[in-house]
Structure formats: structure tokens, C-alpha cells
Design a protein around this motif. Structure first.
Motif, PDB file in Angstrom:
ATOM      1  N   ASP A 141     -38.245 -37.437  23.947  1.00 44.30           N
ATOM      2  CA  ASP A 141     -36.953 -37.009  23.406  1.00 44.30           C
ATOM      3  C   ASP A 141     -37.017 -36.679  21.918  1.00 44.30           C
ATOM      4  O   ASP A 141     -36.345 -35.764  21.442  1.00 44.30           O
ATOM      5  CB  ASP A 141     -35.909 -38.107  23.630  1.00 44.30           C
ATOM      6  CG  ASP A 141     -35.497 -38.242  25.084  1.00 44.30           C
ATOM      7  OD1 ASP A 141     -35.902 -37.387  25.891  1.00 44.30           O
ATOM      8  OD2 ASP A 141     -34.777 -39.212  25.397  1.00 44.30           O
ATOM      9  N   ILE A 142     -37.831 -37.434  21.168  1.00 46.21           N
ATOM     10  CA  ILE A 142     -37.859 -37.202  19.732  1.00 46.21           C
ATOM     11  C   ILE A 142     -38.390 -35.808  19.421  1.00 46.21           C
ATOM     12  O   ILE A 142     -37.953 -35.152  18.463  1.00 46.21           O
ATOM     13  CB  ILE A 142     -38.679 -38.296  19.009  1.00 46.21           C
ATOM     14  CG1 ILE A 142     -38.579 -38.126  17.495  1.00 46.21           C
ATOM     15  CG2 ILE A 142     -40.119 -38.287  19.467  1.00 46.21           C
ATOM     16  CD1 ILE A 142     -37.176 -38.167  16.948  1.00 46.21           C
ATOM     17  N   GLY A 143     -39.313 -35.320  20.223  1.00 47.02           N
ATOM     18  CA  GLY A 143     -39.783 -33.955  20.041  1.00 47.02           C
ATOM     19  C   GLY A 143     -38.676 -32.941  20.259  1.00 47.02           C
ATOM     20  O   GLY A 143     -38.609 -31.912  19.573  1.00 47.02           O
ATOM     21  N   VAL A 144     -37.799 -33.200  21.213  1.00 44.25           N
ATOM     22  CA  VAL A 144     -36.652 -32.320  21.443  1.00 44.25           C
ATOM     23  C   VAL A 144     -35.766 -32.281  20.205  1.00 44.25           C
ATOM     24  O   VAL A 144     -35.274 -31.219  19.796  1.00 44.25           O
ATOM     25  CB  VAL A 144     -35.849 -32.788  22.677  1.00 44.25           C
ATOM     26  CG1 VAL A 144     -34.656 -31.862  22.921  1.00 44.25           C
ATOM     27  CG2 VAL A 144     -36.743 -32.831  23.915  1.00 44.25           C
ATOM     28  N   LEU A 145     -35.547 -33.439  19.588  1.00 46.02           N
ATOM     29  CA  LEU A 145     -34.728 -33.491  18.373  1.00 46.02           C
ATOM     30  C   LEU A 145     -35.355 -32.661  17.260  1.00 46.02           C
ATOM     31  O   LEU A 145     -34.675 -31.871  16.594  1.00 46.02           O
ATOM     32  CB  LEU A 145     -34.553 -34.939  17.923  1.00 46.02           C
ATOM     33  CG  LEU A 145     -33.723 -35.160  16.653  1.00 46.02           C
ATOM     34  CD1 LEU A 145     -32.280 -34.718  16.865  1.00 46.02           C
ATOM     35  CD2 LEU A 145     -33.772 -36.627  16.225  1.00 46.02           C
ATOM     36  N   TYR A 146     -36.663 -32.821  17.054  1.00 45.63           N
ATOM     37  CA  TYR A 146     -37.334 -32.026  16.019  1.00 45.63           C
ATOM     38  C   TYR A 146     -37.222 -30.534  16.332  1.00 45.63           C
ATOM     39  O   TYR A 146     -37.041 -29.713  15.425  1.00 45.63           O
ATOM     40  CB  TYR A 146     -38.803 -32.426  15.910  1.00 45.63           C
ATOM     41  CG  TYR A 146     -39.048 -33.814  15.374  1.00 45.63           C
ATOM     42  CD1 TYR A 146     -38.214 -34.386  14.416  1.00 45.63           C
ATOM     43  CD2 TYR A 146     -40.135 -34.573  15.815  1.00 45.63           C
ATOM     44  CE1 TYR A 146     -38.452 -35.659  13.923  1.00 45.63           C
ATOM     45  CE2 TYR A 146     -40.382 -35.847  15.319  1.00 45.63           C
ATOM     46  CZ  TYR A 146     -39.537 -36.389  14.387  1.00 45.63           C
ATOM     47  OH  TYR A 146     -39.778 -37.644  13.899  1.00 45.63           O
ATOM     48  N   GLY A 147     -37.335 -30.173  17.602  1.00 49.21           N
ATOM     49  CA  GLY A 147     -37.208 -28.771  17.983  1.00 49.21           C
ATOM     50  C   GLY A 147     -35.816 -28.226  17.733  1.00 49.21           C
ATOM     51  O   GLY A 147     -35.648 -27.072  17.311  1.00 49.21           O
ATOM     52  N   ALA A 148     -34.799 -29.060  17.968  1.00 49.50           N
ATOM     53  CA  ALA A 148     -33.424 -28.629  17.709  1.00 49.50           C
ATOM     54  C   ALA A 148     -33.224 -28.340  16.229  1.00 49.50           C
ATOM     55  O   ALA A 148     -32.600 -27.331  15.850  1.00 49.50           O
ATOM     56  CB  ALA A 148     -32.445 -29.701  18.185  1.00 49.50           C
ATOM     57  N   PHE A 149     -33.743 -29.200  15.371  1.00 56.31           N
ATOM     58  CA  PHE A 149     -33.624 -28.949  13.933  1.00 56.31           C
ATOM     59  C   PHE A 149     -34.380 -27.683  13.526  1.00 56.31           C
ATOM     60  O   PHE A 149     -33.937 -26.949  12.637  1.00 56.31           O
ATOM     61  CB  PHE A 149     -34.127 -30.156  13.139  1.00 56.31           C
ATOM     62  CG  PHE A 149     -33.127 -31.267  13.012  1.00 56.31           C
ATOM     63  CD1 PHE A 149     -31.918 -31.061  12.347  1.00 56.31           C
ATOM     64  CD2 PHE A 149     -33.377 -32.524  13.548  1.00 56.31           C
ATOM     65  CE1 PHE A 149     -30.986 -32.090  12.217  1.00 56.31           C
ATOM     66  CE2 PHE A 149     -32.451 -33.557  13.418  1.00 56.31           C
ATOM     67  CZ  PHE A 149     -31.260 -33.337  12.751  1.00 56.31           C
ATOM     68  N   ASP A 150     -35.501 -27.429  14.156  1.00 59.92           N
ATOM     69  CA  ASP A 150     -36.257 -26.209  13.863  1.00 59.92           C
ATOM     70  C   ASP A 150     -35.437 -24.977  14.223  1.00 59.92           C
ATOM     71  O   ASP A 150     -35.329 -24.026  13.430  1.00 59.92           O
ATOM     72  CB  ASP A 150     -37.574 -26.225  14.643  1.00 59.92           C
ATOM     73  CG  ASP A 150     -38.504 -25.074  14.255  1.00 59.92           C
ATOM     74  OD1 ASP A 150     -38.040 -24.036  13.727  1.00 59.92           O
ATOM     75  OD2 ASP A 150     -39.719 -25.194  14.500  1.00 59.92           O
ATOM     76  N   LEU A 151     -34.835 -24.978  15.407  1.00 60.71           N
ATOM     77  CA  LEU A 151     -34.020 -23.837  15.816  1.00 60.71           C
ATOM     78  C   LEU A 151     -32.854 -23.622  14.858  1.00 60.71           C
ATOM     79  O   LEU A 151     -32.565 -22.483  14.440  1.00 60.71           O
ATOM     80  CB  LEU A 151     -33.508 -24.056  17.242  1.00 60.71           C
ATOM     81  CG  LEU A 151     -32.631 -22.934  17.818  1.00 60.71           C
ATOM     82  CD1 LEU A 151     -33.418 -21.626  17.927  1.00 60.71           C
ATOM     83  CD2 LEU A 151     -32.072 -23.346  19.179  1.00 60.71           C
TER      84      LEU A 151
END
Length: 722
Positions: A141-151
Motif C-alpha cells: 500500500d505504501i507504494g501506492v501512496l508514493y505513486g499517488a503523490f507522484d501523479l
């Protein structure tokens, strides 16, 4: 997925959208939002972003996925000017996010997530049920959070978001802030108010501030926080304070932030009642094992211990005739069953050791290479003295092939003008990380040692001494936020990240996307640290600040009890010349570097003149590559620093149309202070060194505004951060 849990979020998003819709872009801002402002995209540019963000389809209902949904809804609604909420089926422009384990939908896409680890992510435009959607997928899940901030960052900086195919994973495992915060809420070398940790009200009161802190760190990939000062109080390991740290850990956990504690080596005596803290004493080892068990019972994902030992009067294993490895390994054994790490600081120097301070850490730690347990990482400052405006990279980088080394940068500006001087530290970080150690061979940058690739280490880390406090803008000044930001971005990828594009990102997200603002402000930021070096410590001079508080110049200081605390120890100026000879004819500190590096520093025809006086004592009439004498070059470099700050003031004055009045006025006021204090640094330093050089100022260089006696008489006993 439990949709019933989400309607309050949509109400919140709609309320936020209304706020954005009626807000004036020029309305006053206090800096609290940092780089996460999510202001609307300009008319004419918003259509692609609206089309790419029509709805949210989360996979899973964990605290972290809920944080992702809240962030995407908040960010996309603010940026596009249209409410973006949860949908039940993928449609054109839907953002689908989660992990294969939580979503058959994502698992069915068979995305290439191998190699991304637990924190990496993939963002890809795919066809799903006949419609183009954006997928943010990760193994955790934490990778998803980092990806959301990237987008969101890509939209904030107006990058294309169609046909995406992005993969990113951190190159460094431990990406931490070190808070030098004390239990009474003072902050050592802090220039932004009190500590944000209100220890008295913890654990029962955890204000929204703590969540906002974790959110800001997650947005730039920081995954840990050492809560307390390295000059620590043993009380931090007592049951009440462990409970307080546990309350913070609960707040941080959804955002991927682990908590760590600085520990006092003598804690077994101070709070444990033992007669000794000898790391080889079985009673001491048992005490630390029990203490680690106690901490992990309260904080199951606790990160580990940071230790400052046998440095600047702190207790340590050498008090008992033991080595740094003995002390670190004792703690490592206590933490190992729980997966914790020991970060043992290499910042050591001793009053009893007459050796050049530049050499002391190497002399103590190099012989211990290979003697540390696998869960120990040695934390090394970027340079061998102490976070100076410019230092050559620390010689330990590359010298300990069998021991993982963790970079320690200072984000707070102890030696770079506190919070009132604009000094973007991205160029400093980049300069150090890109330095070639030539170990194990050419091309072995400091970055490749920090990320573990040079010697094959899996335990890697990068720490930044935080500049965060209770001030509403977090860091004491608006531009100091950029140093927090660039630290996080560089910690994610030390070798591949560069200071200039990160400055552009930050300027766009924090102030304006208008190129008429971004280009001159980025140029100003990129030159700002060099300006500070010029008016404080030109040509490799270092440690010239006033006593204790480090506020203002004090190159004349010579009466402190320890020789290595005195500026005269470092500049060694006299009637014949100036500089510290660290070549073979002097302290031979160059020998601690690889032969190729050492030769470059030692050879006057090859040394970068920015490090000249760091490694050489030279006569005042030494001929520089410019053709000028050393004295003239030094004075003109001081002058250039002051002139550059004047240019920065002019640049900022022209930015008024693009910035709200409150932040514009605050930055303007600080630049005015900086220009005044730059002239103070220049005048006081030139006035002092002229008494030794007995040479006139170069043509056109102004006389100091006051006498040397005036500058020497200035006193600031209550300067902040001391």
C-alpha cells in the motif's frame, strides 16, 4: 471495498472544492500548505487533467489506501476545479489504484511489479473494460501512496498525464529526518520556533499537525523520523515517553513513517540503576535487550536507535576501553530479533586528540571496518568537520567497504544563515553525492556508496537534520521549505536526482507555474548557496563563525577551551599567509582519500580553488588562476557574495505579480536581513584578515563599514538554536 465508509469524504471534497472555487489566487498564504497547495490549473490547460481524472476506484480499505483516496480526491478536485470522488466501475479517466493482493482487477492486469520492492510503484495508462484508465499499482500500500503523490506532482507541475508508463522505487532504504528536539521543546540548531512534539500533552493529544507532518514527508518519500536530539536525555527511554512515541507512531503509520529514538549510552545507569554502561557487561546487555522488548511491545514497527557516543562529551563505549563496534553491536543484538537497526554516528572528535579534526573520524572508524553486525549502519556527515557551507566529501565514504555508511546532511542551516538567509541546499547535496571517491574505482560516487551499489550493501540510508518547528510555515522561512523538499527527493534517488529540476518542481508547486516566475526564481535559488559560501567562507575557508550560537562572523576567536572550537585553528592566518595545510607537508589528511582524489587535492595546479585553503596554507601573494593574488581574490570573492544577494533582492522584487502579498513581503524582509548580514560577514572578515595580511583592498572594493573593534565587540547571547 466498503463504499459505505466513503460518503463523508465526498462531502469533505465538495466543501474543499467550494473553497478552491471562491479563493483568490493572490490571497494571503502563510506557508502551512507547503508544496501541497493544489491550486486550480490555469484555464486553457485544465482540460487534459480533467479528462484524466474523472473518478477514483480504490482497491482495498486499509488506513494507507484511505489516505491515498483522501489525497487524490483533495488534490484532483483542487487542481481540476471539479469534484473527483469514488466510482464503482472503471470509466474513461478513472484512476484505479491498489495492489494485486487487494484487487483482482489489478492482479488481472499482470503488471510488471517485480523489482519495485515494498515501496516502489508503477503508474500506467491501460485499457480496462474498453476504457482508458490510469493505474497506480504497487506491491504494498505504501507504494501506492508514493505513486499517488507522484501523479499529483506531475499535474501540479503541468506535465502530461496521458499515455503514462512510469516505474519508480527508492534506491535508499532508510530515508530519515533527524529531529534535534529536546523534551522541553527547545530545538538544538532549530530556527523555526519550538519543537512540534508537544511531549507534555502526548500521548493523549495528537493534533492534526502530526498527520500533516507525516503527509508532507510521505509526499517526498521520507519514511522515518528520529524524534529526539542526538544529545539526548535518557528519559526518552522511560515508559511514559515510550508511550508518547507510540502515539506518534500510530499517527505516522498510514503514511509509511517509522519512528526511531536517539538513545543515551549511559541510560542503563541513569534510568536503569546499574553501576556501569560497559557494553561487554552482561547486566548492561540484558538491560538493553529488555528495553528493546519494551519499546517493540508498544511500537511493533519501531525503526531502531540513533547513537551519538564519545563525541563532544557524550558518554560511550570508549569510557570503558571498548570500541565503537562493541557499543553498536551490543545495541544491534538487542534490536535484531525485532528487525531494528542501529545508526551509529561517526561524528567524533576529542579534546585529548591533537590530530587534525578532519582526520579523527577516519582514524577511529576505518580500523573497525567489517566488525559491525549486519543491522548496524554508520552515519557519516557529508564532510569531515561539521556541516560547513562548503566541505570536501567525508573521507570515510569509500574507505569502509565492509560497512554500510549512511549519509547525514543538515537541512537546518546552522552555518548557512539560519532561517533568514536564502540558501537552497540542493547544489550542496548534489556536489557531495556526485563526488567521485575512486573507491573501489573511478566512477564510484558518494551516491553509489550511500545507495549500496559500490560495495553491495543492502542496508542503506540517508538522514537529514530537520529544519521543522512550530512556526506556521514549518521551517522559519518559505524558501527553507525547499531544503526539506530537495532532501526527500534526493534521498529517494541520490545518484539520479539533480538540484535544478527539483528547484523548479518546488517553485511551481509552492508559488506559481508561470515561466516568468519559475525561471528567474530557480536561477536565484541555484546561485544562493554559492553566495553564502562567498560572503562567509570563500576559497575553502571554514569554521569562521562566532562562538556557541554560530551566529555571525568570528574569525578572530582564539580563547575557547578546546583548540578545535576556535576559528583560528582552521584558517591559521598570519603575516605570511592563510589556510590549513592538509597535504603531506602538513597534517596529511589528504592521505585518507583514494590516491587519485588525494593527488587532486594536494596538487596546487589541480585542486579546485573552491577547496584551496581547506588543503593548503599559502602566502597572501600566491598567484591564483585568475592572475590575481590570493588576498585580492579572497576579498573580491567576499564582495561577490554580497553583490549576489543584492541581485537576489532585485529578482524577488520583480516577482510580486506572481506571489501573494504575505509570502512576498516575508521573503522580501528576509532578503533585506540577508543583504545586511552578508555585508556584516564580509566587512568583519576583511577587517580582521587585513590586520594580518597588511595589504590594501583591491581597487573598487569598499572599506568595511565599521572598525574591527566594533565587530569584535558584538555579542548575541540569546541567538536562537544554541
Amino acid at each position: 471495498m466498503r463504499l459505505a465508509a466513503w460518503p463523508p469524504l465526498i462531502v469533505l471534497v465538495l466543501a474543499s472544492l467550494l473553497t478552491f472555487a471562491v479563493s483568490d489566487p493572490a490571497a494571503a498564504e502563510d506557508g502551512y500548505e507547503l508544496w501541497l497547495r493544489y491550486r486550480p490549473v490555469e484555464e486553457g490547460a485544465v482540460r487534459p487533467y480533467r479528462a484524466a481524472a474523472t473518478g477514483l476506484l480504490p482497491a482495498g480499505d486499509t488506513p494507507t489506501i484511505r489516505a491515498v483516496t483522501t489525497e487524490l480526491a483533495r488534490g484532483l478536485s483542487g487542481l481540476t476545479g471539479r469534484a473527483v470522488g469514488i466510482v464503482e466501475r472503471p470509466g474513461a479517466g478513472t484512476i484505479v489504484y491498489g495492489t494485486p493482493a487487494s484487487s483482482p482487477l489489478i492482479a488481472g492486469l499482470d503488471l510488471p511489479l517485480e523489482g519495485l520492492g515494498e515501496e516502489g510503484y508503477l503508474i500506467r495508462s491501460v485499457r480496462l473494460e474498453g476504457r482508458t484508465v490510469t493505474v497506480i499499482a504497487a506491491n504494498r500500500d505504501i507504494g501506492v501512496l508514493y505513486g499517488a503523490f507522484d501523479l499529483l506532482r506531475r499535474i501540479q507541475t503541468r506535465q502530461p498525464v496521458a499515455d503514462l508508463d512510469l516505474r519508480s522505487a527508492p534506491a535508499v532504504k532508510l530515508r530519515l529526518l533527524n529531529h534535534w528536539d529536546n523534551l522541553d521543546r527547545t530545538v538544538e540548531r532549530g530556527y523555526a520556533g519550538q519543537s512540534i512534539w508537544d511531549w507534555h500533552r502526548l500521548p493523549d493529544f495528537t493534533p492534526r499537525l502530526y498527520t500533516d507532518y507525516a503527509r508532507a514527508n510521505a509526499s517526498i518519500g521520507i519514511n522515518g523520523a528520529v524524534l529526539n536530539n542526538v544529545n539526548t536525555n535518557a528519559l526518552s527511554l522511560t515508559a511514559p515517553y515510550i508511550a508518547k512515541a507510540a502515539a506518534l507512531a500510530d499517527v505516522f503509520r498510514p503514511w509509511g513513517i517509522r519512528v526511531y529514538l536517539s538513545v543515551r549510552f549511559s541510560a542503563p545507569m541513569e534510568i536503569g540503576g546499574l553501576p556501569t554502561a560497559d557494553p561487554l557487561d552482561p547486566r548492561v546487555r540484558e538491560w538493553w535487550t529488555a528495553k528493546a522488548d519494551e519499546v517493540y511491545a508498544a511500537i511493533p514497527d519501531f525503526g531502531g536507535f540513533l547513537v551519538k557516543a564519545n563525541s563532544e562529551g557524550q558518554p560511550g563505549p570508549q569510557d570503558y576501553g571498548r570500541s565503537h563496534a562493541d557499543g553498536a553491536n551490543m545495541l544491534a543484538e538487542a534490536l535484531a530479533p525485532h528487525g531494528g537497526v542501529v545508526m551509529w554516528r561517526a561524528f567524533v572528535y576529542s579534546h585529548e586528540n591533537p590530530e587534525d579534526r578532519h582526520k579523527q573520524a577516519g582514524a577511529e572508524f576505518e580500523p573497525l571496518d567489517g566488525r559491525f553486525l549486519p543491522n548496524v549502519i554508520v552515519q557519516v556527515k557529508n564532510g569531515a568537520i561539521d556541516f560547513q557551507p562548503r566541505e570536501p566529501f567525508h573521507p570515510l565514504f569509500g574507505a569502509m567497504s565492509k560497512t554500510p555508511l549512511m549519509m547525514e546532511f543538515q537541512i537546518t542551516k546552522e552555518y548557512l544563515g539560519f532561517a533568514t538567509h536564502l540558501a537552497y541546499l540542493g547544489p550542496l547535496y548534489e556536489e557531495v553525492l556526485q563526488s567521485d571517491t575512486h573507491r573501489p574505482g573511478r566512477g564510484s560516487s558518494v551516491a553509489r556508496i550511500v545507495d549500496g551499489r559500490a560495495f553491495g550493501h543492502a542496508l542503506t540510508g540517508m538522514a537529514g537534520v530537520a529544519n521543522i518547528g512550530s512556526d506556521r510555515n514549518w521551517s522559519g522561512s518559505h524558501f527553507d521549505q525547499a531544503n526539506w523538499y530537495v532532501f526527500g527527493r534526493m534521498a529517494w534517488d541520490p545518484e539520479g536526482t539533480r538540484a535544478r529540476p527539483i528547484a523548479g518542481e518546488w517553485a511551481r508547486m509552492t508559488f506559481s507555474n508561470d515561466a516568468r516566475f519559475v525561471e528567474p526564481v530557480v536561477a536565484m535559488m541555484m546561485g544562493s548557496r554559492e553566495a553564502v559560501v562567498d560572503y562567509m567562507t570563500p576559497l575553502g575557508l571554514h569554521h569562521l563563525m562566532a562562538t556557541g550560537h554560530h551566529y555571525g562572523p568570528g574569525p578572530w576567536v582564539s580563547d575557547l577551551s578546546r583548540p578545535e572550537w576556535n576559528p583560528v585553528y582552521y584558517h591559521r592566518a598570519d603575516a605570511q599567509g592563510i589556510g590549513f595545510d592538509r597535504t603531506e607537508s602538513g597534517s596529511n589528511a589528504v592521505a585518507q582519500y583514494a590516491p587519485e582524489v588525494a593527488a587532486g587535492f594536494a596538487d596546487l595546479s589541480r585542486v579546485d580553488e573552491r577547496y584551496l585553503l581547506w588543503f593548503h596554507h599559502l602566502p597572501w601573494d600566491h598567484r591564483m588562476r585568475s592572475g590575481r593574488t590570493l588576498w585580492d581574490e579572497m576579498v573580491l570573492t567576499y564582495d561577490r557574495g554580497v553583490t549576489t544577494v543584492g541581485g537576489m533582492r532585485g529578482t524577488w522584487a520583480s516577482m510580486q505579480p506572481y506571489v501573494d502579498d504575505q509570502r512576498f513581503d516575508e521573503v522580501s524582509a528576509f532578503l533585506s536581513i540577508q543583504q545586511k548580514e552578508a555585508r556584516w560577514w564580509r566587512d568583519a572578515s576583511v577587517a580582521y584578515f587585513r590586520t594580518l595580511s597588511s595589504r590594501p583592498l583591491p581597487a573598487g572594493s569598499p572599506e568595511p563599514e565599521h572598525s574591527l573593534d566594533h565587530y569584535r565587540a558584538l555579542s548575541f547571547p540569546e541567538a536562537p538554536g544554541n
